[in-house]
Design a protein around this motif. Structure first.
Motif, PDB file in Angstrom:
ATOM      1  N   SER C 187      87.953  65.144  23.366  1.00  0.00           N
ATOM      2  CA  SER C 187      87.547  63.979  24.144  1.00  0.00           C
ATOM      3  C   SER C 187      86.666  64.513  25.244  1.00  0.00           C
ATOM      4  N   GLU C 206      80.084  59.747  25.145  1.00  0.00           N
ATOM      5  CA  GLU C 206      81.470  59.914  25.562  1.00  0.00           C
ATOM      6  C   GLU C 206      82.364  59.691  24.363  1.00  0.00           C
ATOM      7  N   ASP C 208      86.125  59.205  23.245  1.00  0.00           N
ATOM      8  CA  ASP C 208      87.417  58.865  23.838  1.00  0.00           C
ATOM      9  C   ASP C 208      88.322  58.412  22.701  1.00  0.00           C
ATOM     10  N   GLY C 209      89.143  59.323  22.218  1.00  0.00           N
ATOM     11  CA  GLY C 209      90.006  58.971  21.090  1.00  0.00           C
ATOM     12  C   GLY C 209      89.170  58.706  19.859  1.00  0.00           C
TER      13      GLY C 209
END
Lengths: 113, 194, 615
Positions: C187, C206, C208-209
C-alpha cells in the motif's frame, strides 16, 4: 501408444509452449460437439490435469510434450495420429482417425458414419 | 432515495435495492439530479469526516465501476458509466469544503449563472484597489487577503454549526463563498511562465 | 471463453501479453524476443513489420515508417517538424489528416498513421491467435497518460482496423503500476516515471488495499528516447563537419545513434561510424547532450506533485518505465528529483504490456489475479469551451477522476436559431488558440424560439478510456438536440468504415454486425445438420421429439428473419439441446457399428448410457 504424435507435431507444440512462456503446460486434445452438427477436434494448452485424464508423453526429455485426453474423448481418439502441417491453404494440427476414416483439422465437423 | 428500495429490478424483477440490484448485480437507472449526500448514503452535514466519504465512495464504486460490466449488455455499461460519473462528482463535492458549503446552502455545487449573490460595493471597491496594488507589487496583498479569507471561513463555520444545531439558516453562505473566490485570486504566487 | 490480451503499442517497440495460469506473460517470436519493433515498410508485394523493417530502414528510407506513434491523432501542421526529423513525405494539401507517402521504385502509396499502427497491431494479434488457438476475446491497449482525445480515438481506430475489440484504453503508467502493485502487494503512493521512445508521462498513484487510484498525471507527448538519438546524431554530424545529409544517410545515422546510446548505458565510451568516418563519444559527452531533454521532464514532475497536493516526502516509491530509463543519467536525475532511488525490478520494456494483460484478465470478470482490484484513473488535460474573446472556460479540470461528467447551459442569440456551435478544447492555457482543439460540436434540431429563450443543457461525459461523449437536451421542450461532431483532426467515422471495407480481411463494419453474421452462419449450419439428420434417421426419433424439434426450428427461422442476434444464439442452443438425445442415439449406433470385435453393451457402459448393465 494408443495415440500418436508425429515429430512435426511435437516440435510445433514445444515451439508454441516456448512462445507463450509456459514450458510446463499440458497439451490437451479432444472432441467437442455431439449434436446434429457433428463432432470436431480441438487442441489447447492446459495448466492443470484432471485426475481422470489419460496422459501420454512424447518427445525428448528436454523438449517434451505431455498430452492430456479426457475419458470420453479418448473413446473416439484411440488409434488417432496427430500431425502438424504448414501449407499454403491450411496450417494447423491434423487428426488421422481410423474410426472416422478421414483426416480432419481442428474445428472441422465430422461424423462416424 | 428511499423510494428506490421498493422498486423491482428492471433485469431480474426481484427487489432491487439502491444503485445496484442486490439479487443480480445489475445497475439500476441513476437519478437525474443526484444529491451527493444521498448518493453516498451520508447525512447532509457541513462538518464531515473525509474518510467516511472515501469509504462510501469506494464501497459503491467497487460495485458500479464500468470495469465490472466489461462483458455485459450495453444498457448496463451505460448505466454503470453514468453512475460512476455521479459517484466521482459526489466525492469531489463532499471533499471540497467550498463546494460542500455551496451545495448545502443552494442545492448546487457550482456557482449559479443567474440569480447569484450581488456583492456589496465597498467589498468590490476594496478588491479593485487591492488588484491595482497587486499589479504594482506582486504578493503584497497576500497576507491581508489570507487574513480576510480566514475570518470569512470562521464566519461560515459558525453559520453551519448553528444550522446543524437546528438554529439559523444558510442564506448568507453564497455571498461569503463569492467573496472567498475573489480573495483566492490574491493568495497564489504568480504563475510561472512556460 | 476466449482470453483477453494486453497490448503495449509503443513508439519504438510493441508487445502483446496474456495472463495464463494466473501469471502475465509476454508472447515471444521464433527467436524468443517479446519485442516487435514499431517499424513498418510498404513493399511492392506486401507490408513488412518489425525487425526486418527496422534493420533496413536506411536501405528503404522512402517506404519505411518508424515512431509513427508521434503522428497519431495530431494535426498535420503540428507534425511538420517530426516529418522533417524522419524525412517522411507528407501530403501538403490535407490540413485535417496526416497522410504519409511511401515511395520505393515504382511503388507509391499514401497511408495514415492509423493504418501504419494497425499493421503493427495485426502482427501482435496474429501472435496471440497462434498460441491461443483462436481469436482473443478483446484487448486492453495502452496509451500515454497524456494522450488527448484525438490521439486516443486514433489508437482505437487502429485497433478496429486490425480486427481487435478494444475493451479499455489504459494509461501506460497505470499499467506499469498494476504490474508493480500486484507484484509487491504494498500500500502507499507510487510515482511512475515513464520515458518511452517518443512520449513522457509521470503519474502519481495511491494503492490502498484493492483500490488503485491515480492522483495526478502530467507529461509531454513529444519527448522521449528519440530526442536522445537526435541529439547524438546532431553531435556526430557537426563533429564531422557535414552540412546536409541525404535521406538514407540521415536515417542510418539515427539508427547508429540509437545503438550507440544503448551501448553507452554499459560502456564509458563508444564509436559511431558513418561511412568511413568514425566519431568517438564518451558517456559524459552524451550526458551533456541529453541533459536539456531531461530537464523538460522536471517541470512535469513538479506539476504532478502539485496537482496531487503532495511533497516529495509523501511518496513511498518511484518506479521507472520505458527503455530510455536504462540510461544511467536518467536514473540519477529521477533520484535527484524525488529524493529516493527508483525501483526497477521489473523489465522496463515489458512492464506496461504485463500490466495491460493483468487488467485485460480482470475485465473478463473471473480473474485469477487480485480478485477485486479496482482501477481509478484521471483525465490528463482540462476540458473547456471557447467563449467570447477567444478565451477558454474550463468545465472539467485536469486530473479529475474518470468517468467524469459536467454540464453547461447555453442559449441562442438570434430569434428562431435552430443550431448552436460549440468548440471544445483540451489543455490549460488561457487562450483557445494555445490549446488542443478537440472538435466542433454543432447542436441541431433546436425548436425555433425567440433569442435567449432556449435553455440547451449540454452534458459532457468522459468515459473510462478518457474519451469524450457529448449529449444535449433543450430543457423547455425536452427535445434532445442532435450532435454532429466534426473532429478537428483525424479520420471521420465514414473514412474508417471505408478503410474497413477496403481491407481484405475485415469486410465487416461493426462488431455487432460481425457477431450477427457469425450467429446466422452458425444457426444455418445447425439447421442444415438437423434437417439432414432427422430425415436420414427419422426412425431414431422418440415420443414427441419430432414436433418439439419442428417448433424450435420454426422459432429459429423467425429469429433469423428478424435479425435478432441474442434470440438466434439462444434458439441455436435450444435446438442443440432438444436434438441432443436423438444425436446421442445416432452416435452410439454409429460407434457400435464402427468398433468391430467389441461388445455393444460394453460400449454403452463406457458412454454412460442409462440402462446398460454390466454383464
Amino acid at each position: 501408444m494408443a495415440i500418436q504424435l508425429t515429430e512435426r507435431a511435437v516440435t510445433r507444440v514445444v515451439e508454441l509452449a516456448r512462445k507463450r512462456q509456459t514450458p510446463e503446460a499440458f497439451f490437451r486434445i479432444g472432441i467437442r460437439g455431439g449434436g446434429c452438427s457433428g463432432l470436431s477436434y480441438f487442441v489447447d494448452f492446459s495448466e492443470t490435469a484432471d485426475p481422470k485424464d489419460k496422459v501420454f508423453t512424447f518427445g525428448a526429455p528436454d523438449a517434451q510434450v505431455k498430452v492430456l485426453i479426457d475419458r470420453k474423448s479418448y473413446l473416439f481418439l484411440n488409434g488417432t495420429e496427430v500431425d502438424w502441417k504448414a501449407e499454403l491453404m491450411k496450417t494447423g494440427f491434423e487428426f488421422h482417425n481410423p474410426l472416422s476414416g478421414k483426416s480432419c483439422s481442428c474445428g472441422e465437423s465430422f461424423t462416424l458414419a | 432515495m428511499p423510494e428506490a428500495e421498493n422498486l423491482a429490478c428492471w433485469k431480474c424483477h426481484e427487489r432491487a435495492g439502491v444503485a445496484v440490484c442486490v439479487s443480480c448485480g445489475a445497475p439500476q437507472p441513476p437519478p437525474p439530479s443526484p444529491d451527493p449526500f444521498a448518493v453516498l448514503g451520508l447525512t447532509p452535514r457541513f462538518f464531515l469526516d473525509p474518510t467516511l466519504v472515501d469509504e462510501a465512495y469506494k464501497r459503491l464504486t467497487r460495485k458500479l465501476h464500468p470495469d465490472r460490466f466489461s462483458g455485459k449488455a450495453a444498457v448496463e455499461r451505460r448505466m454503470s458509466l453514468q453512475w460512476t460519473a455521479i459517484l466521482n462528482d459526489a466525492r469531489r463535492v463532499l471533499r471540497d469544503p467550498d463546494r460542500r458549503a455551496r451545495w448545502l446552502a443552494t442545492g448546487s455545487a457550482e456557482v449559479r449563472e443567474r440569480g447569484g449573490p450581488r456583492l456589496d460595493t465597498p467589498f468590490l471597491q476594496q478588491m479593485f484597489t487591492w488588484r491595482e496594488e497587486e499589479e504594482e507589487d506582486p504578493g503584497v496583498i497576500a497576507p491581508r487577503a489570507q487574513a480576510l479569507a480566514a475570518s470569512i471561513r470562521a464566519e461560515l463555520d459558525a453559520l453551519f454549526r448553528a444550522w446543524e444545531a437546528g438554529q439559523g439558516e444558510l442564506s448568507l453562505v453564497e455571498d461569503r463563498l463569492a467573496r472567498l473566490k475573489y480573495l483566492d485570486g490574491f493568495a497564489v504566487v504568480p504563475p510561472q511562465k512556460e | 471463453m476466449a482470453a483477453n490480451i494486453g497490448i503495449d503499442l509503443g513508439t519504438t517497440h510493441s508487445l502483446v501479453a496474456v495472463v495464463i495460469g494466473g501469471k502475465a506473460r509476454c508472447l515471444l517470436d521464433e527467436t524468443g524476443d517479446p519485442l516487435v519493433p514499431s517499424a513498418v515498410r510498404y513493399a511492392p508485394d506486401g507490408v513488412v513489420v518489425g525487425r526486418d523493417a527496422r534493420d533496413r530502414a536506411s536501405e528503404f528510407t522512402g517506404s519505411t515508417f518508424t515512431s509513427v506513434k508521434r503522428f497519431m491523432g495530431r494535426a498535420p501542421q503540428d507534425c511538420s517538424s517530426d516529418a522533417a526529423l524522419f524525412r517522411y513525405e507528407m501530403d501538403p494539401d490535407d490540413e485535417r489528416v496526416v497522410r504519409l507517402i511511401a515511395r520505393q521504385g515504382e511503388l507509391v502509396r499514401t497511408v495514415t498513421p492509423v493504418e501504419v499502427s494497425s499493421e503493427i497491431l495485426k502482427v501482435l494479434r496474429a501472435r496471440a491467435v497462434e498460441v491461443l488457438f483462436g481469436e482473443p476475446g478483446g484487448a486492453v491497449i495502452t496509451v500515454p497518460a497524456y494522450f488527448d482525445d484525438a490521439q486516443r480515438q486514433a489508437t482505437r481506430d487502429a485497433a478496429r482496423l486490425a480486427g481487435l475489440e478494444v475493451l479499455r484504453l489504459l494509461n501506460e503508467p497505470t499499467a506499469a503500476a498494476i504490474a508493480y502493485g500486484l507484484d509487491t502487494r504494498g500500500s502507499g503512493r507510487f510515482v511512475v516515471y515513464d520515458l518511452g521512445g517518443g512520449t513522457f508521462d509521470v503519474s502519481i498513484l495511491e494503492l490502498d488495499g484493492d483500490v488503485f487510484q491515480v492522483l495526478a498525471t502530467a507529461g509531454d507527448t513529444h519527448l522521449g528516447g528519440d530526442d536522445f538519438d537526435q541529439a547524438l546524431a546532431e553531435f556526430v554530424r557537426t563533429q564531422l563537419g557535414l552540412s546536409e545529409l541525404d535521406d538514407a544517410t540521415h536515417r542510418g545515422l539515427l539508427l547508429a545513434a540509437e545503438a550507440a546510446k544503448r551501448r553507452l548505458s554499459e560502456l564509458d565510451v563508444t564509436e559511431i561510424r558513418l561511412g568511413d568516418a568514425v566519431v568517438s563519444v564518451t558517456r559524459s559527452q552524451f550526458e551533456a547532450l541529453i541533459m536539456p531533454v531531461l530537464q523538460r521532464t522536471s517541470a512535469a514532475c513538479r506539476q504532478a506533485l502539485a496537482d496531487a497536493k503532495l511533497g516529495r516526502d509523501g511518496i513511498d516509491a518511484v518506479v521507472l518505465v520505458g527503455g530510455s530509463t536504462r540510461t544511467p543519467l536518467v536514473r540519477r536525475h529521477v533520484e535527484e528529483l524525488f529524493g529516493r532511488a527508483p525501483y526497477c525490478d521489473l523489465n522496463p520494456d515489458e512492464v506496461v504490456a504485463l500490466g495491460a494483460a493483468m487488467q485485460a484478465d480482470i475485465l473478463t470478470g473471473n480473474s485469477s489475479l487480485a480478485d477485486d482490484l479496482l482501477l481509478l484513473d484521471v483525465i490528463p488535460l482540462s476540458l473547456g469551451l471557447e467563449v467570447m474573446g477567444g478565451v477558454v472556460e474550463r468545465f472539467i479540470p485536469r486530473c479529475s477522476t474518470i468517468p467524469v461528467s459536467a454540464s453547461q447551459t447555453f442559449t441562442t442569440h438570434v430569434d428562431g436559431q435552430t443550431a448552436v456551435d460549440l468548440h471544445v478544447l483540451q489543455g490549460d492555457r488561457e487562450l483557445a488558440k494555445d490549446n488542443r482543439s478537440l472538435g466542433r460540436f454543432v447542436l441541431r434540431g433546436l425548436p425555433p424560439l425567440p433569442a435567449g429563450v432556449p435553455r440547451v443543457k449540454v452534458s459532457f461525459l468522459v468515459d473510462a478510456d478518457g474519451i469524450l461523449q457529448v449529449s444535449a437536451r433543450e430543457e423547455h421542450t425536452g427535445i434532445e438536440a442532435r450532435i454532429d461532431v466534426k473532429p478537428s483532426y483525424g479520420l471521420t467515422e465514414e473514412e474508417i468504415e471505408q478503410m474497413l471495407e477496403d481491407a481484405i480481411e475485415h469486410a465487416e463494419t461493426d462488431v455487432d454486425d460481425r457477431m450477427l453474421i457469425e450467429a446466422r452462419v452458425e444457426a444455418e449450419g445447425i439447421l442444415a445438420a438437423v434437417q439432414k439428420a432427422t430425415s436420414v434417421d427419422s426412425g431414431l426419433l422418440q415420443g414427441d421429439e419430432a414436433s418439439q424439434i419442428r417448433a424450435v426450428i420454426a422459432d429459429l427461422q423467425a429469429a433469423m428473419d428478424e435479425g435478432n442476434r441474442r434470440k438466434i444464439q439462444d434458439l441455436s442452443h435450444a435446438l442443440d439441446a432438444v436434438t441432443a438425445p436423438f444425436a446421442q442415439r445416432r452416435i452410439e449406433r454409429d460407434l457400435s457399428l464402427a468398433l468391430t470385435g467389441r461388445d455393444a453393451n460394453t460400449v454403452a457402459i463406457e458412454l454412460g448410457i442409462p440402462g446398460a448393465a454390466r454383464v
